[in-house]
Design a protein around this motif. Sequence first.
Motif, mmCIF file in Angstrom:
data_model
loop_
_atom_site.group_PDB
_atom_site.id
_atom_site.type_symbol
_atom_site.label_atom_id
_atom_site.label_comp_id
_atom_site.label_asym_id
_atom_site.label_seq_id
_atom_site.Cartn_x
_atom_site.Cartn_y
_atom_site.Cartn_z
ATOM 1 N N GLU A 184 0.731 -1.093 0.153
ATOM 2 C CA GLU A 184 -0.021 0.078 0.005
ATOM 3 C C GLU A 184 0.769 1.330 0.015
ATOM 4 O O GLU A 184 0.244 2.212 0.095
ATOM 5 C CB GLU A 184 -0.998 -0.022 1.199
ATOM 6 C CG GLU A 184 -1.705 -0.914 1.289
ATOM 7 C CD GLU A 184 -2.688 -1.261 2.556
ATOM 8 O OE1 GLU A 184 -2.905 -0.291 3.022
ATOM 9 O OE2 GLU A 184 -2.705 -2.367 3.193
ATOM 10 N N PRO A 206 -8.041 4.149 3.470
ATOM 11 C CA PRO A 206 -7.701 4.879 2.828
ATOM 12 C C PRO A 206 -7.946 6.265 3.294
ATOM 13 O O PRO A 206 -8.893 6.613 4.027
ATOM 14 C CB PRO A 206 -8.655 4.599 1.601
ATOM 15 C CG PRO A 206 -9.767 3.879 2.060
ATOM 16 C CD PRO A 206 -9.278 3.296 3.368
ATOM 17 N N TYR A 216 -4.559 -3.203 -4.887
ATOM 18 C CA TYR A 216 -5.151 -1.831 -4.646
ATOM 19 C C TYR A 216 -6.389 -1.409 -5.428
ATOM 20 O O TYR A 216 -7.154 -0.672 -4.859
ATOM 21 C CB TYR A 216 -3.768 -0.824 -4.952
ATOM 22 C CG TYR A 216 -3.518 0.079 -3.893
ATOM 23 C CD1 TYR A 216 -4.710 1.023 -3.355
ATOM 24 C CD2 TYR A 216 -2.289 0.511 -3.752
ATOM 25 C CE1 TYR A 216 -4.454 1.795 -2.535
ATOM 26 C CE2 TYR A 216 -1.940 1.485 -2.829
ATOM 27 C CZ TYR A 216 -3.075 1.986 -2.113
ATOM 28 O OH TYR A 216 -2.647 3.034 -1.406
ATOM 29 N N TRP A 224 -9.308 -2.725 -3.504
ATOM 30 C CA TRP A 224 -9.490 -2.035 -2.181
ATOM 31 C C TRP A 224 -10.061 -0.540 -2.677
ATOM 32 O O TRP A 224 -11.132 0.049 -2.165
ATOM 33 C CB TRP A 224 -8.414 -1.839 -1.738
ATOM 34 C CG TRP A 224 -8.544 -1.496 -0.394
ATOM 35 C CD1 TRP A 224 -9.141 -2.262 0.655
ATOM 36 C CD2 TRP A 224 -7.610 -0.465 0.393
ATOM 37 N NE1 TRP A 224 -8.703 -1.476 2.052
ATOM 38 C CE2 TRP A 224 -8.135 -0.530 1.792
ATOM 39 C CE3 TRP A 224 -6.755 0.507 0.051
ATOM 40 C CZ2 TRP A 224 -7.455 0.421 2.788
ATOM 41 C CZ3 TRP A 224 -6.277 1.530 1.007
ATOM 42 C CH2 TRP A 224 -6.615 1.369 2.443
ATOM 43 N N MET A 225 -9.736 0.087 -3.744
ATOM 44 C CA MET A 225 -10.162 1.492 -4.014
ATOM 45 C C MET A 225 -11.494 1.360 -4.627
ATOM 46 O O MET A 225 -12.331 2.198 -4.118
ATOM 47 C CB MET A 225 -9.507 2.124 -5.057
ATOM 48 C CG MET A 225 -8.149 2.625 -4.564
ATOM 49 S SD MET A 225 -7.861 3.323 -2.967
ATOM 50 C CE MET A 225 -8.867 4.461 -2.885
ATOM 51 N N THR A 246 -13.720 1.199 -1.451
ATOM 52 C CA THR A 246 -13.856 2.444 -0.940
ATOM 53 C C THR A 246 -14.975 3.285 -1.659
ATOM 54 O O THR A 246 -15.772 3.785 -0.767
ATOM 55 C CB THR A 246 -12.288 3.126 -1.070
ATOM 56 O OG1 THR A 246 -11.519 2.246 -0.312
ATOM 57 C CG2 THR A 246 -12.478 4.417 -0.204
ATOM 58 N N LEU A 298 -4.984 7.478 -0.905
ATOM 59 C CA LEU A 298 -4.122 6.533 -0.785
ATOM 60 C C LEU A 298 -3.957 5.829 0.673
ATOM 61 O O LEU A 298 -4.864 6.603 1.452
ATOM 62 C CB LEU A 298 -2.607 6.934 -1.091
ATOM 63 C CG LEU A 298 -1.583 5.892 -1.478
ATOM 64 C CD1 LEU A 298 -1.946 5.757 -3.206
ATOM 65 C CD2 LEU A 298 -0.242 6.408 -1.618
ATOM 66 N N SER A 299 -3.601 4.793 0.877
ATOM 67 C CA SER A 299 -3.348 4.317 2.125
ATOM 68 C C SER A 299 -2.981 5.042 3.429
ATOM 69 O O SER A 299 -2.146 5.681 3.066
ATOM 70 C CB SER A 299 -2.988 2.911 2.049
ATOM 71 O OG SER A 299 -2.804 2.390 3.774
#
Lengths: 289, 444
Positions: A249, B155, B209, B212-213, B216, B282-283
């Motif tokens: 990440e 995030p 990623y 995950w986005m 989100t 971003l994380s």
Amino acid sequence: MKLMERLYKDAPLATRGEITPKLGFLLTVLLAIVWLIPFLWMVVATLRPASDGINAMAELMPSLKPTLDNIRDAWEIGDFPRYTLNTTIICAGILLVQFVTITLAGFAFARLAFVGKTLIFYLFLMQLMLVPVLLIVPNLSLVARLGLYDTLTGVMMPFFASAFGTFLMRQAFEAIPTELEDTALIDGASLLQRIRHIYVPLSMPSFSAFAIISVTSHWNDFLWPLMVINSPDKRPLTVGLSVFTKTAEGTQAWGTIAAGTLMVIAPLLVTFLIFQKRFISSFVTSGIK
Amino acid sequence: MLFSRRLMLGLATAGSLASALAFPALAGEGPTEIDLFFPVPVDGKLARDMGTLIKEFNEGHPDIKATAVYTGSYDDTLIKTRAAIKAGKPPSAVIMSANFLLDMQIENELTNLDALIKADGTTKEKFLGQFFPALQGNAVINRSVYGVPFHNSTPLLYINADKAKEAGLDPSQPPQTWAELTDWAKKLTKREGDKVTQWGIEIPCAYDYCGWMMETLTMSNGGRYYNEEFGGEVYYDTPSMLGALSWWNDLVTKHKVHPPGATPGPAVSTAFISGNAAMMMLSTGSLTYVRDNAKFAYKVAFIPRNVRNAVPIGGASLIVPAGLEAEKQKAAWTLIKWMTSPEKSGWWSRATGYFAPNMAAYKTPDMVDFLNKNPDARTAVEQLDVAKPWFATYKTVPVRKNLEDEVMLVLNGKKQPKEALAAAQKAADETLKPYNAETSLKLP
């Protein structure tokens, strides 16, 4: 144009007046420059101090105040001499055994007569179509059952036989006239002696071509050594380097990555530069381009 | 003669090499040897920090000898752990992406931690009570504990405050809705003719990623990514996810404030640090990097909402694989408890930017000090109030890739959101079919 003339001096006399070889040469030079840019960038980025800011990282212009900090950082994070040694052992070990297996197997397919030869040969070639990733779990459980989990031998094991190498040597041996072997036979040479003194010396270009392919592919292999090796001191270069580059990440320190990459490719690059002529001629004579 | 001598020499060398390479594993008395598999979440320097951490543990626990084994990315770590379990050489503990636990539990690859918790004379509730409630969804499966949160993330929206001021925006009032965010991104995009010199916003999309986005954005759009109660369903072809992907696609094609194509996380953070992107999603795992490298004032904020404020958690948990001897299990448990203690998880949080899952970590003097100096580290913790579990299904990685492949096609301008999501849903249903057939229903 002075430079062109100087570079051009080596061209064969008969072609010096022609325009096409000149154009060809120019194109080659251009291609070489394009090919060189990433390398140049890597060297420049390696020597760039972090204080230049991340914007400068994308520039090809070297920094006015070059620094060795990145190299030192990379050196401290990874045990590079150890990684290089491990990778060398892996590549050399695989290659040595492969030389024996592909010579014998190639000879068998080229010269011996046995039942189902063609069928077996095609089955052998089918290996080339299997994606190595598919075999990770079966290979790993075999390696573990042999007691080779977390050993360099375990990393090398699955590659001891090579379908591609066998194919290559079969082609090379088939091109050698049988009369040579017959003469040796009259002199009373045994099978192994014939292979050793006739087939092997005459196939040297194929051997070196195979050596290059084998060494570069195992030098660059990441996933399989990652699976087999646990101990940090048995890591090869690729696994060591990925510590810098595999982020989940997060973010990346380009200078350190460049420095690490430079250290990883340096041995292979230097070897290539030293043996350049032989490498190229081996590819030309073995018919691989 | 020469030949045979050479051959002998060669054989001798090969023999000594082989014996030097195959160390026999001696199982004798002495400390219990355990392996800890760890991926590198942030950058190479942390691999060194991990070495330091394990060394400290070994010095304090003479009866255990732990070795930290680096295992690549989160996805590589799953492959390596599975292969090692199947080969009969399971590691004793693994720092595993928090959303892989369900899949591993379905495949019987995890040790149920309830008994170990009980043996400590405590209860599940008490043990889990140490951690932020939002993390429990990814640690508890069927009311049993299977993972211990180690480093976690949400995030965040990162804003270049200098550029915002320059554009006449107030960075102390960051955008709270998608409409405001679009507006900010438009004002923050700079063009010279057709060429964009500064992007308004960048959102990463690379394997891992990207999913995950998408979760989100879908959650902020009021939707869900998957069935939180059951591992056999994902909701790709739904209005809420379509809205999320369409908005993302609009940023690229309609407003032209987000670069086209699928950009990996490190490229996004590099663009932000270098000033080529004025905002990024971003994380919080990148926070330390941004803090160390940004040459400008920056601001971190909640992910803006369309319908509601909601984010998934991310990061990793510690797990104990199935099939270990009791002695190793116990040693691994000692290590896990030590690593997730307030002091250690706080230390790791300060080094990485991930938040510390153990709530008591925020009461340690070091952390109080740190937060006073770096108030930006608070945002992710505050956002936990609206955080929900990370998507976890049967065969999480392939099901995630079914979606990611299609989202990348959209961002590359090769597909429209609607057809992409329908294709993703179809592919995922196919991947999930065996599990559904085995559990909830017999499919045709």
